[in-house]
Design a protein around this motif. Structure first.
Motif, mmCIF file in Angstrom:
data_model
loop_
_atom_site.group_PDB
_atom_site.id
_atom_site.type_symbol
_atom_site.label_atom_id
_atom_site.label_comp_id
_atom_site.label_asym_id
_atom_site.label_seq_id
_atom_site.Cartn_x
_atom_site.Cartn_y
_atom_site.Cartn_z
ATOM 1 N N ARG A 176 0.815 -1.217 0.000
ATOM 2 C CA ARG A 176 0.000 0.000 0.000
ATOM 3 C C ARG A 176 0.851 1.271 0.000
ATOM 4 O O ARG A 176 1.974 1.286 0.487
ATOM 5 N N LYS A 177 0.271 2.333 -0.521
ATOM 6 C CA LYS A 177 0.853 3.663 -0.390
ATOM 7 C C LYS A 177 -0.282 4.675 -0.469
ATOM 8 O O LYS A 177 -1.318 4.427 -1.091
ATOM 9 N N SER A 178 -0.096 5.795 0.184
ATOM 10 C CA SER A 178 -1.132 6.817 0.171
ATOM 11 C C SER A 178 -1.256 7.400 -1.229
ATOM 12 O O SER A 178 -0.254 7.706 -1.881
ATOM 13 N N CYS A 179 -2.491 7.528 -1.679
ATOM 14 C CA CYS A 179 -2.763 8.013 -3.035
ATOM 15 C C CYS A 179 -3.190 9.479 -2.990
ATOM 16 O O CYS A 179 -4.055 9.855 -2.197
ATOM 17 N N ARG A 180 -2.579 10.280 -3.827
ATOM 18 C CA ARG A 180 -2.952 11.699 -3.927
ATOM 19 C C ARG A 180 -3.188 12.104 -5.388
ATOM 20 O O ARG A 180 -2.994 13.259 -5.746
ATOM 21 N N SER A 181 -3.601 11.119 -6.158
ATOM 22 C CA SER A 181 -3.915 11.385 -7.557
ATOM 23 C C SER A 181 -5.043 10.457 -7.982
ATOM 24 O O SER A 181 -4.829 9.268 -8.216
ATOM 25 N N PHE A 182 -6.253 11.021 -8.051
ATOM 26 C CA PHE A 182 -7.454 10.245 -8.370
ATOM 27 C C PHE A 182 -8.069 10.718 -9.682
ATOM 28 O O PHE A 182 -7.925 11.878 -10.072
ATOM 29 N N HIS B 141 -7.448 -0.854 -0.764
ATOM 30 C CA HIS B 141 -6.300 -1.121 -1.632
ATOM 31 C C HIS B 141 -6.434 -2.483 -2.324
ATOM 32 O O HIS B 141 -6.084 -2.634 -3.492
ATOM 33 N N GLY C 49 -7.406 3.655 -4.790
ATOM 34 C CA GLY C 49 -6.456 4.503 -4.093
ATOM 35 C C GLY C 49 -7.083 5.026 -2.817
ATOM 36 O O GLY C 49 -8.300 5.254 -2.756
ATOM 37 N N CYS D 226 -6.334 7.623 0.889
ATOM 38 C CA CYS D 226 -5.483 8.531 1.643
ATOM 39 C C CYS D 226 -6.237 9.024 2.879
ATOM 40 O O CYS D 226 -7.388 9.466 2.775
ATOM 41 N N PRO E 292 -7.581 5.372 -8.721
ATOM 42 C CA PRO E 292 -6.312 6.115 -8.774
ATOM 43 C C PRO E 292 -5.877 6.372 -10.213
ATOM 44 O O PRO E 292 -6.249 5.642 -11.132
ATOM 45 N N GLN F 14 -1.421 2.199 -7.831
ATOM 46 C CA GLN F 14 -1.540 2.660 -6.454
ATOM 47 C C GLN F 14 -0.766 1.799 -5.476
ATOM 48 O O GLN F 14 -0.815 2.030 -4.270
#
Length: 229
Positions: free
Chosen positions: A10-16, A91, A96, A98, A127, A131
């Motif tokens: 997992r990683k935080s998503c900041r692009s949707f 996830h 995505g 966050c 995402p 993601q």
């Protein structure tokens, strides 16, 4: 992909994308069972459209999870514990996610939940791009010797947990088979709940959380609870 595997991906998503989720996916998310750290603490959550919240993030997706809780001892770590399970589940669906600590409900379009405090929200949606992480090298985390009194590979899932501004406020000490959990007095107890969620997901059949009376705090840290894994 199983939830325990998502811990390492997992990683935080900041692009949707701006595409809203379909109704069937929303209902699937709502039906996902969450295990609480403190079952006696009342929690209310919902999936709301973007116009129901106020957030300065320009990338806010079309839908968000909003979380309210009864204010009681342990409610912040309970919320972190509950909704990091949700984070991993979302996830696993290819979405995505966050955590949004700066988000707030829009008073013009929403009504507060009586008797409960708004705590946090999770942005989630489709995402833009991949993601998931490809390997552990992409994690920027403290080394093991900075979060525990002795090396313990069982704590690797907690080490990889997300936290506000990547502060990683947790610390673990060992006493026989028991691991005591602490949170930096300058850190977020919600984040410590997130780390505990990773330990639970990685050890679902054996995980046991409890609090030891009169457990002393560590210098600069507050005792959160204890676990056996």
């Amino acid at each position: 992909m199983p939830l325990n595997e998502m811990i390492f991906k997992r990683k935080s998503c900041r692009s949707f994308t701006n595409a809203p989720l379909d109704a069937a996916t929303i209902e699937t998310v709502k039906a996902f069972p969450l295990k609480p750290l403190y079952p006696e603490i009342k929690v209310h959550w919902d999936i709301v459209p973007r116009d129901k919240v106020k957030c300065i993030c320009p990338w806010t997706p079309p839908q968000l999870i909003t979380v309210y809780s009864q204010e009681a001892e342990g409610y912040l770590e309970n919320i972190g514990f509950l909704f990091q399970q949700m984070d991993l589940y979302l996830h696993s669906l290819g979405l995505g996610v966050c955590w949004l600590g700066m988000g707030r409900m829009n008073p013009k379009t929403t009504t507060e939940v009586e008797g409960m405090k708004f705590v946090i929200m999770l942005a989630f949606g489709y995402p833009k791009g991949d993601q998931l992480r490809r390997d552990l090298k992409s994690f920027r985390r403290k080394p093991m010797d900075q979060i525990t009194d002795k090396p313990d590979s069982r704590l690797e899932p907690a080490r990889l947990a997300p936290s506000a501004v990547n502060s990683q406020p947790w610390y673990f000490t060992h006493e026989g088979d028991t691991v005591h959990v602490y949170c930096s007095k300058k850190g977020s107890r919600l984040d410590s709940g997130i780390a505990l969620a990773h330990l639970y997901v990685a050890n679902e059949k054996s995980f046991c959380f409890f609090k030891t009376e009169h457990r002393a705090d560590l210098p600069g840290y507050t005792y959160i609870g204890s676990v056996t894994l």
